[in-house]
Design a protein around this motif. Structure first.
Motif, mmCIF file in Angstrom:
data_model
loop_
_atom_site.group_PDB
_atom_site.id
_atom_site.type_symbol
_atom_site.label_atom_id
_atom_site.label_comp_id
_atom_site.label_asym_id
_atom_site.label_seq_id
_atom_site.Cartn_x
_atom_site.Cartn_y
_atom_site.Cartn_z
ATOM 1 N N VAL A 88 -15.406 22.091 32.776
ATOM 2 C CA VAL A 88 -14.182 22.915 32.778
ATOM 3 C C VAL A 88 -13.736 23.226 34.207
ATOM 4 O O VAL A 88 -12.580 23.600 34.427
ATOM 5 N N TYR A 89 -14.639 23.066 35.183
ATOM 6 C CA TYR A 89 -14.285 23.299 36.586
ATOM 7 C C TYR A 89 -13.657 22.065 37.238
ATOM 8 O O TYR A 89 -13.147 22.148 38.355
ATOM 9 N N GLY A 90 -13.716 20.906 36.550
ATOM 10 C CA GLY A 90 -13.139 19.686 37.083
ATOM 11 C C GLY A 90 -13.804 19.262 38.379
ATOM 12 O O GLY A 90 -15.025 19.350 38.524
ATOM 13 N N ASP A 91 -12.973 18.771 39.321
ATOM 14 C CA ASP A 91 -13.464 18.412 40.661
ATOM 15 C C ASP A 91 -13.239 19.649 41.532
ATOM 16 O O ASP A 91 -12.155 19.858 42.073
ATOM 17 N N PRO A 92 -14.253 20.508 41.647
ATOM 18 C CA PRO A 92 -14.018 21.881 42.128
ATOM 19 C C PRO A 92 -13.675 21.979 43.609
ATOM 20 O O PRO A 92 -14.161 21.226 44.446
ATOM 21 N N GLU A 93 -12.808 22.947 43.918
ATOM 22 C CA GLU A 93 -12.467 23.286 45.302
ATOM 23 C C GLU A 93 -13.267 24.487 45.779
ATOM 24 O O GLU A 93 -13.154 24.896 46.928
ATOM 25 N N VAL A 94 -14.065 25.070 44.869
ATOM 26 C CA VAL A 94 -14.923 26.217 45.175
ATOM 27 C C VAL A 94 -16.370 25.782 44.955
ATOM 28 O O VAL A 94 -16.687 25.135 43.952
ATOM 29 N N HIS A 95 -17.240 26.120 45.906
ATOM 30 C CA HIS A 95 -18.631 25.668 45.818
ATOM 31 C C HIS A 95 -19.571 26.753 46.333
ATOM 32 O O HIS A 95 -19.361 27.264 47.426
ATOM 33 N N PRO A 96 -20.606 27.148 45.583
ATOM 34 C CA PRO A 96 -20.859 26.768 44.182
ATOM 35 C C PRO A 96 -19.821 27.389 43.253
ATOM 36 O O PRO A 96 -19.043 28.246 43.671
ATOM 37 N N GLN A 97 -19.834 26.960 42.000
ATOM 38 C CA GLN A 97 -18.835 27.422 41.048
ATOM 39 C C GLN A 97 -19.295 28.711 40.363
ATOM 40 O O GLN A 97 -20.395 28.769 39.825
ATOM 41 N N THR A 98 -18.450 29.727 40.422
ATOM 42 C CA THR A 98 -18.716 30.964 39.687
ATOM 43 C C THR A 98 -17.876 30.960 38.413
ATOM 44 O O THR A 98 -16.916 30.194 38.285
ATOM 45 N N GLU A 99 -18.221 31.846 37.500
ATOM 46 C CA GLU A 99 -17.500 31.924 36.225
ATOM 47 C C GLU A 99 -16.041 32.349 36.397
ATOM 48 O O GLU A 99 -15.215 32.123 35.511
ATOM 49 N N LYS A 100 -15.723 32.962 37.536
ATOM 50 C CA LYS A 100 -14.341 33.427 37.771
ATOM 51 C C LYS A 100 -13.424 32.300 38.260
ATOM 52 O O LYS A 100 -12.199 32.474 38.286
ATOM 53 N N TYR A 101 -14.017 31.152 38.633
ATOM 54 C CA TYR A 101 -13.209 30.035 39.118
ATOM 55 C C TYR A 101 -12.547 29.335 37.943
ATOM 56 O O TYR A 101 -13.196 29.008 36.954
ATOM 57 N N TRP A 102 -11.232 29.101 38.026
ATOM 58 C CA TRP A 102 -10.469 28.529 36.910
ATOM 59 C C TRP A 102 -10.516 27.009 36.864
ATOM 60 O O TRP A 102 -10.102 26.401 35.887
ATOM 61 N N GLY A 103 -10.954 26.373 37.939
ATOM 62 C CA GLY A 103 -11.143 24.926 37.902
ATOM 63 C C GLY A 103 -9.966 24.125 38.418
ATOM 64 O O GLY A 103 -8.853 24.629 38.625
ATOM 65 N N LYS A 104 -10.239 22.829 38.641
ATOM 66 C CA LYS A 104 -9.218 21.868 39.080
ATOM 67 C C LYS A 104 -9.391 20.630 38.204
ATOM 68 O O LYS A 104 -10.193 19.741 38.505
ATOM 69 N N VAL A 105 -8.673 20.605 37.092
ATOM 70 C CA VAL A 105 -8.858 19.565 36.076
ATOM 71 C C VAL A 105 -7.591 18.727 35.936
ATOM 72 O O VAL A 105 -6.490 19.268 35.881
ATOM 73 N N ASN A 106 -7.765 17.414 35.870
ATOM 74 C CA ASN A 106 -6.657 16.505 35.586
ATOM 75 C C ASN A 106 -6.431 16.488 34.069
ATOM 76 O O ASN A 106 -7.295 16.034 33.323
ATOM 77 N N PRO A 107 -5.274 16.962 33.581
ATOM 78 C CA PRO A 107 -5.074 17.046 32.130
ATOM 79 C C PRO A 107 -4.765 15.715 31.453
ATOM 80 O O PRO A 107 -4.745 15.639 30.229
ATOM 81 N N ILE A 108 -4.525 14.648 32.249
ATOM 82 C CA ILE A 108 -4.149 13.364 31.641
ATOM 83 C C ILE A 108 -5.057 12.218 32.107
ATOM 84 O O ILE A 108 -4.718 11.050 31.952
ATOM 85 N N GLY A 109 -6.213 12.538 32.663
ATOM 86 C CA GLY A 109 -7.125 11.503 33.153
ATOM 87 C C GLY A 109 -8.062 10.986 32.073
ATOM 88 O O GLY A 109 -8.025 11.426 30.918
ATOM 89 N N LEU A 110 -8.927 10.048 32.475
ATOM 90 C CA LEU A 110 -9.855 9.428 31.526
ATOM 91 C C LEU A 110 -10.894 10.414 31.001
ATOM 92 O O LEU A 110 -11.420 10.242 29.907
ATOM 93 N N ARG A 111 -11.193 11.457 31.780
ATOM 94 C CA ARG A 111 -12.191 12.448 31.359
ATOM 95 C C ARG A 111 -11.567 13.641 30.636
ATOM 96 O O ARG A 111 -12.275 14.539 30.182
ATOM 97 N N SER A 112 -10.229 13.644 30.554
ATOM 98 C CA SER A 112 -9.524 14.828 30.046
ATOM 99 C C SER A 112 -9.854 15.152 28.597
ATOM 100 O O SER A 112 -9.846 16.318 28.197
ATOM 101 N N CYS A 113 -10.141 14.125 27.800
ATOM 102 C CA CYS A 113 -10.456 14.370 26.385
ATOM 103 C C CYS A 113 -11.629 15.330 26.256
ATOM 104 O O CYS A 113 -11.656 16.187 25.356
ATOM 105 N N TYR A 114 -12.589 15.203 27.156
ATOM 106 C CA TYR A 114 -13.766 16.088 27.141
ATOM 107 C C TYR A 114 -13.477 17.393 27.878
ATOM 108 O O TYR A 114 -13.667 18.479 27.332
#
Length: 317
Positions: free
Chosen positions: A121-147
């Motif tokens: 759900v964090y996608g390819d994150p711009e925040v490291h490490p990822q905390t639960e408050k991070y909303w993520g960076k997700v491609n909604p139309i990519g090959l991994r988007s179905c998951y």
């Protein structure tokens, strides 16, 4: 002494699901394993079938299910890119329709329900490490988007059912996990490397190999599942569950070659689309609220996993 419960585990014959079923039985519960065996296998639960408190039901969670249980663990969904990209529409349906059906069941029977969400759900994150408050960076139309987007939508549904219908929910974001009963052809990095190394075949590392992951042994993760489910109802998540010990993919490949004593060479290939460059959980919340953190080292976990695959490959040969 806590009374035994009747617990439903969807995806119960999969890698994580079978370990969870085993643990819940050990704790004296009655377990209903629901799976359509798309990626799960009966081999993972064969040793449980003689237990009178265990029941296996072939069912696809995209269709409603009518049962009477005390708790539900919703783990149903292909979790490796090879499997979830094979039928991406079905993958999204499993996450979204599956969540709707299991939440509907929980609402009807007033059961507590656990959602196996994911660090994806964090996608390819711009925040490291990822905390639960991070909303993520997700491609909604990519090959991994179905998951990725299927799991994000499932989280939305869980929180809306919680707010609208007062359903008792637990949402866990699971980071890379490995161990016995992983599918040998699931394309995930640990199983890939181990199978290739045991066969002395080239080990395929994608990209530069400098991308990082954090690997949690399955027993540690199942401990967290159970602790989270047993926690007070006010603790709903999402909670990151994983091992914050980070390593590069190249380091992992070299370590597996070394442990096995393999003759495998490392072969570099192009990085797949939308593959995250970094993945590491911030588990501050899990430490504080669940008094949990992983305690099985990468070396110990890899040794146990290698032993499992070594036996599996020996039998299949």
């Amino acid at each position: 002494m806590e009374l035994s419960k009747r617990i439903l585990v969807t995806g119960g014959s999969g890698f994580l699901g079978s370990h969870l079923c085993e643990r819940l039985l050990e704790e004296g519960n009655e377990v209903l394993c629901v799976d359509n065996f798309y990626t799960g296998t009966k081999n993972n639960i064969l040793h449980l079938l003689d237990n009178p408190f265990f029941e296996s039901i072939r069912h696809d969670v995209t269709f409603p299910l009518y049962l009477e249980v005390d708790e539900i663990y919703n783990l149903a969904c292909p979790a490796s890119p090879i499997h979830y990209q094979h039928d991406p529409v079905q993958t999204t349906k499993t996450s979204v329709h599956g969540a709707i059906n299991m939440l509907g069941l929980a609402k009807r029977i007033k059961a507590k329900i656990f959602q196996a969400s994911t660090s994806e759900v964090y996608g390819d994150p711009e925040v490291h490490p990822q905390t639960e408050k991070y909303w993520g960076k997700v491609n909604p139309i990519g090959l991994r988007s179905c998951y990725d987007e299927g799991k994000r939508c499932a989280e939305t549904l869980f929180f809306d059912y919680y707010r609208q219908h007062s359903i008792r929910i637990k949402v866990a974001r699971i980071f890379n996990t490995y161990g016995p009963r992983m599918h040998p052809n699931d394309g995930r990095v640990v199983s890939n490397f181990i199978v290739q190394a045991l066969r002395n075949k080239p080990i395929t590392v994608y990209g530069s190999g400098k991308q990082t992951r954090s690997f949690c042994f399955v027993d540690d993760l199942i401990d967290a599942f159970v602790k989270f489910m047993q926690s007070d109802d006010h603790l709903i998540g999402p909670i990151n569950l994983g091992n914050p010990a980070e390593c590069s993919i190249l380091y992992l490949a070299e370590k597996i070659i070394d442990i096995i004593g393999s003759k495998s060479m490392i072969e570099m290939k192009p990085l797949p689309s939308d593959d995250p460059k970094q993945r590491k959980p911030d588990i501050t919340v899990a430490k504080k609220e669940l008094n949990w953190e992983p305690n099985i080292s990468l070396d110990d976990g890899l040794n146990k996993t290698i032993e499992y695959f070594d036996k599996m490959l020996f039998v299949s040969n």
